[in-house]
Scaffold this active site. Structure first.
Site, mmCIF file in Angstrom:
data_model
loop_
_atom_site.group_PDB
_atom_site.id
_atom_site.type_symbol
_atom_site.label_atom_id
_atom_site.label_comp_id
_atom_site.label_asym_id
_atom_site.label_seq_id
_atom_site.Cartn_x
_atom_site.Cartn_y
_atom_site.Cartn_z
ATOM 1 N N VAL A 132 16.709 2.735 10.462
ATOM 2 C CA VAL A 132 17.129 2.555 9.368
ATOM 3 C C VAL A 132 18.068 3.714 8.643
ATOM 4 O O VAL A 132 18.955 3.180 7.944
ATOM 5 C CB VAL A 132 16.128 2.370 8.376
ATOM 6 C CG1 VAL A 132 16.427 1.811 6.900
ATOM 7 C CG2 VAL A 132 14.935 1.582 9.009
ATOM 8 N N LYS B 60 5.581 2.657 2.741
ATOM 9 C CA LYS B 60 4.465 2.172 2.111
ATOM 10 C C LYS B 60 3.195 2.818 2.288
ATOM 11 O O LYS B 60 2.293 2.561 1.096
ATOM 12 C CB LYS B 60 4.356 0.715 2.700
ATOM 13 C CG LYS B 60 4.259 0.442 4.274
ATOM 14 C CD LYS B 60 5.137 0.008 5.075
ATOM 15 C CE LYS B 60 5.110 0.187 6.410
ATOM 16 N NZ LYS B 60 6.145 -0.134 7.230
ATOM 17 N N GLU C 13 12.170 -0.362 -2.671
ATOM 18 C CA GLU C 13 12.542 -1.649 -2.405
ATOM 19 C C GLU C 13 12.034 -2.016 -1.156
ATOM 20 O O GLU C 13 11.461 -3.009 -0.494
ATOM 21 C CB GLU C 13 13.717 -2.233 -2.784
ATOM 22 C CG GLU C 13 14.018 -3.813 -2.356
ATOM 23 C CD GLU C 13 13.231 -4.425 -3.424
ATOM 24 O OE1 GLU C 13 13.720 -4.604 -4.540
ATOM 25 O OE2 GLU C 13 12.231 -5.340 -3.036
ATOM 26 N N GLY D 283 10.815 -5.860 3.910
ATOM 27 C CA GLY D 283 12.326 -5.648 4.414
ATOM 28 C C GLY D 283 13.343 -6.147 3.647
ATOM 29 O O GLY D 283 13.526 -5.552 2.557
ATOM 30 N N ILE E 207 13.972 -8.706 1.905
ATOM 31 C CA ILE E 207 13.247 -9.529 0.723
ATOM 32 C C ILE E 207 13.477 -8.559 -0.577
ATOM 33 O O ILE E 207 12.609 -7.784 -0.652
ATOM 34 C CB ILE E 207 12.010 -10.254 0.905
ATOM 35 C CG1 ILE E 207 11.809 -10.890 2.128
ATOM 36 C CG2 ILE E 207 11.727 -11.035 -0.324
ATOM 37 C CD1 ILE E 207 10.798 -11.412 2.543
ATOM 38 N N ASP F 208 -1.294 -1.956 7.949
ATOM 39 C CA ASP F 208 0.000 -2.039 7.156
ATOM 40 C C ASP F 208 0.203 -3.125 6.054
ATOM 41 O O ASP F 208 0.744 -2.763 5.090
ATOM 42 C CB ASP F 208 1.062 -2.298 8.480
ATOM 43 C CG ASP F 208 2.754 -2.437 7.980
ATOM 44 O OD1 ASP F 208 3.225 -1.462 7.513
ATOM 45 O OD2 ASP F 208 3.150 -3.728 7.967
ATOM 46 N N LYS G 83 1.191 -2.568 2.165
ATOM 47 C CA LYS G 83 2.062 -3.212 1.282
ATOM 48 C C LYS G 83 1.545 -4.093 0.152
ATOM 49 O O LYS G 83 2.137 -4.060 -1.162
ATOM 50 C CB LYS G 83 2.556 -4.292 2.116
ATOM 51 C CG LYS G 83 3.672 -3.427 3.384
ATOM 52 C CD LYS G 83 4.129 -4.352 4.359
ATOM 53 C CE LYS G 83 4.883 -3.560 5.327
ATOM 54 N NZ LYS G 83 5.331 -4.577 6.392
ATOM 55 N N GLY H 33 13.562 -4.413 10.562
ATOM 56 C CA GLY H 33 14.722 -4.524 11.334
ATOM 57 C C GLY H 33 15.734 -3.827 10.540
ATOM 58 O O GLY H 33 15.516 -3.276 9.267
HETATM 59 N N1 HSE Z 1 5.438 -2.887 11.196
HETATM 60 C C1 HSE Z 1 6.034 -3.564 10.253
HETATM 61 C C2 HSE Z 1 5.734 -4.982 10.506
HETATM 62 C C3 HSE Z 1 7.441 -3.127 9.886
HETATM 63 O O1 HSE Z 1 5.645 -5.188 11.554
HETATM 64 O O2 HSE Z 1 6.241 -5.827 9.595
HETATM 65 C C4 HSE Z 1 7.933 -3.266 8.674
HETATM 66 O O3 HSE Z 1 7.096 -2.472 7.591
#
Ligand code: HSE
Length: 433
Positions: free
Chosen positions: A15, A106, A130, A135, A137, A202, A206, A304
Site C-alpha cells: 500500500v 484496524k 478510511e 479497502g 469502499i 480481523d 473492523k 489490494g
Molecule cells: N486480511 C484482510 C482481508 C485484508 O482478507 O480482508 C484487508 O483488511
C-alpha cells in the site's frame, strides 16, 4: 495559507508504494483539489533496497523513523506498517509533535481507540482511517458524513476478503475448507499465516471501528462475540443451499435490538437471494440500515494495493485541504451514547444444527425432547444418508431461540450415547430488519 503539505510515509510495502505512486503520478490534479502542493518528504521502512517497481528519489528513503518524527515540516504521517506495538508508538509520538495521522491499522484502532483519540484531542491532531475497513469502499466517510442524520439500526458486513473468498470457493466448487485454504494461500488470496482472518479476528477489529462510529459507542474487541470459519464444512454449505435456500457468509454484525447493541462475528446463513449473498470472492460489502435511508449496500474490493491506496490517499487529500485552510484539528466524537451491549447468552435467533447420530429408533425423539425442555422449537428436520457405519447426519432448523438455551441443550445432547460427534451450530439471519 500553506503552499506545500509535507507527507511522511511509514511503511513502504504494497500500500505504501501504491500511495507513493498515486501521489507522484498525479501532482497537479491533487494540488488543484487541495489548493497546495502535496509532497512526499520522507519514506521510512526497514527495507529500502528491494525494488518496488516505481521510480523514487533515493534521498526520500530512510530506515530511521526519527527522520519523519523530528522533521517539523512534515504535516501528515501515514502509518502503513500494521501491527500494534510499533505503530502505536509512532502514531502517539507523531501527534505529540503536532502531526496529523492517516492509518489503515484496524487492529490498533480496535485496541487503542481511547488512547489514540485522547492524544488526538490533546494535541489537536486528526486521525483518519478510511482504509481500515472495506479497502476501497469509502464506508468510514459515509457513516461519518453521509449518514450523519440517520439513527443507524444495523450493520451487516462481509469485511474480510480472505474468508469470503474461501467460503465462496467452498460453495461454488464444493470443496472443503482445508483444500480451499491451501489453494487460497498458493494463489495469494490468503496470507501465509491467515489466523487473524479465518478466526474472525480481523472482522471483529473492523466491526469495532464501524460500530464505534455508527453507534457512537466505545466498543472494545472483547465486546464482540467472535467465531471464525474453520469449522464450516462442504456438507453444511450444500445442506444450507439445497435444503434450506441459504448461503453461508462470515458476517460482522452490529445491531440495535431492544435498546441494546449486539456485536457478533460468526458464519451466518443468509437467504441466497439476498443482495449480500451475491457478494463473492474477495469482495467486501457493508449492508447498513439507517432509520431514514432504509437499507443501503456498499460493495467493492476490500483489499489490494490500489483499493487500499484509494482510501489512504482520500484521507491525505481531505486532511491536506484542511491543513491548507488552517482548519485541521481534532474531530472525533467526545460524547458516547448510553447503550448497553447485549451479552451473547441473551441473543435470540434462528439456528441450523447438525447432529451426527446412530441411525436407530428413538434418536429424533431424544434430541427433540431435550430441545423442547429448553424452549427450542424446531421448524424443519432432515435426516440425510448414512455416512459411515450406522452414523447419520440429522439437520435441523429452529425457530427463534435463546442462545443460552441452545448451548445448554447442545451440551446435553452431545452427551447422549446415540450422538457420535460434537454437534455443529450455525446462526441464521433473515436480514429483514
Ligand atoms: N486480511 C484482510 C482481508 C485484508 O482478507 O480482508 C484487508 O483488511
Amino acid at each position: 495559507m500553506k503552499k506545500v503539505i509535507n507527507i511522511g510515509i511509514v511503511g513502504f510495502g504494497t500500500v505504501g508504494s501504491g500511495v507513493v505512486e498515486v501521489l507522484s503520478n498525479n501532482p497537479s490534479r491533487i494540488s488543484r483539489k487541495v489548493g497546495a502542493r502535496v509532497q512526499i518528504k520522507k519514506i521510512v521502512d526497514k527495507d529500502i533496497t528491494t525494488p518496488r517497481g516505481i521510480k523514487v528519489d533515493r534521498s526520500l528513503l530512510s530506515t530511521n523513523i526519527n527522520h519523519i518524527l523530528d522533521d517539523p515540516e512534515i504535516d501528515i504521517v501515514v502509518e502503513l506498517i500494521g501491527g500494534e506495538h510499533e505503530a502505536r508508538e509512532i502514531i502517539l509520538e507523531a501527534m505529540k509533535k503536532g502531526k496529523h495521522i492517516v492509518t489503515a491499522n484496524k487492529a490498533l484502532l480496535a485496541k487503542a481507540w481511547d488512547e489514540i483519540f485522547e492524544a488526538s484531542k490533546r494535541y489537536g491532531c486528526e486521525v483518519l482511517f478510511e482504509a481500515s475497513v472495506g479497502g476501497g469502499i469509502p464506508i468510514i466517510q459515509c457513516i461519518r458524513q453521509g449518514l450523519a442524520s440517520n439513527r443507524i439500526l444495523s450493520i451487516f458486513g462481509i469485511i474480510n476478503g480472505t474468508c469470503n473468498y474461501i467460503l465462496s470457493k467452498m460453495s461454488s466448487e464444493k470443496k472443503d475448507f482445508c483444500e480451499v485454504l491451501k489453494e487460497a494461500k498458493e494463489s495469494g488470496f490468503a496470507e501465509a499465516s491467515p489466523i487473524l482472518d479465518i478466526e474472525g479476528i480481523d472482522t471483529a477489529h473492523k466491526l469495532v471501528v464501524l460500530g464505534s462510529l455508527a453507534f457512537s459507542k466505545r466498543i472494545s474487541v472483547e465486546d464482540v462475540y467472535t467465531e471464525g470459519i474453520t469449522y464450516i464444512t462442504k456438507r453444511d454449505i450444500v445442506y444450507a443451499e439445497e435444503e434450506f435456500g441459504y448461503t453461508i457468509k462470515l458476517l460482522g454484525i452490529a445491531k440495535i435490538i431492544d435498546n441494546k447493541l449486539e456485536l457478533r462475528v460468526h458464519p451466518t446463513m443468509i437467504p441466497k437471494d439476498h443482495l449480500l449473498a451475491s457478494v463473492s470472492g474477495e469482495y467486501n460489502a457493508i449492508y447498513i440500515m439507517g432509520d431514514l435511508t432504509d437499507p443501503l449496500m456498499f460493495y467493492g474490493k476490500g483489499a489490494g494495493k490500489f483499493p487500499a491506496t484509494s482510501a489512504v490517499t482520500a484521507d491525505i487529500i481531505y486532511l491536506a485541504k484542511k491543513i491548507t485552510n488552517g482548519v485541521a484539528g481534532y474531530i472525533e466524537k467526545s460524547y458516547y451514547e448510553d447503550i448497553d451491549i447485549k451479552p451473547m447468552d441473551e441473543f435470540l435467533g434462528k439456528y441450523y444444527i447438525r447432529f451426527e447420530t446412530l441411525d436407530q429408533p428413538g434418536v429424533l425423539a431424544s434430541i427433540s425432547g431435550i430441545l423442547g425442555e429448553h424452549n427450542i422449537s424446531i421448524s424443519s428436520v432432515i435426516q440425510k444418508e448414512r455416512r459411515s457405519g450406522d452414523i447419520v447426519p440429522i439437520v435441523m432448523l429452529t425457530h427463534e431461540a435463546k442462545e443460552a438455551n441452545i448451548r445448554i441443550a447442545l451440551k446435553k445432547i452431545d452427551k447422549l450415547p446415540i450422538v457420535k460427534a460434537k454437534s455443529l451450530l450455525i446462526r441464521v439471519e433473515e436480514l429483514t430488519k
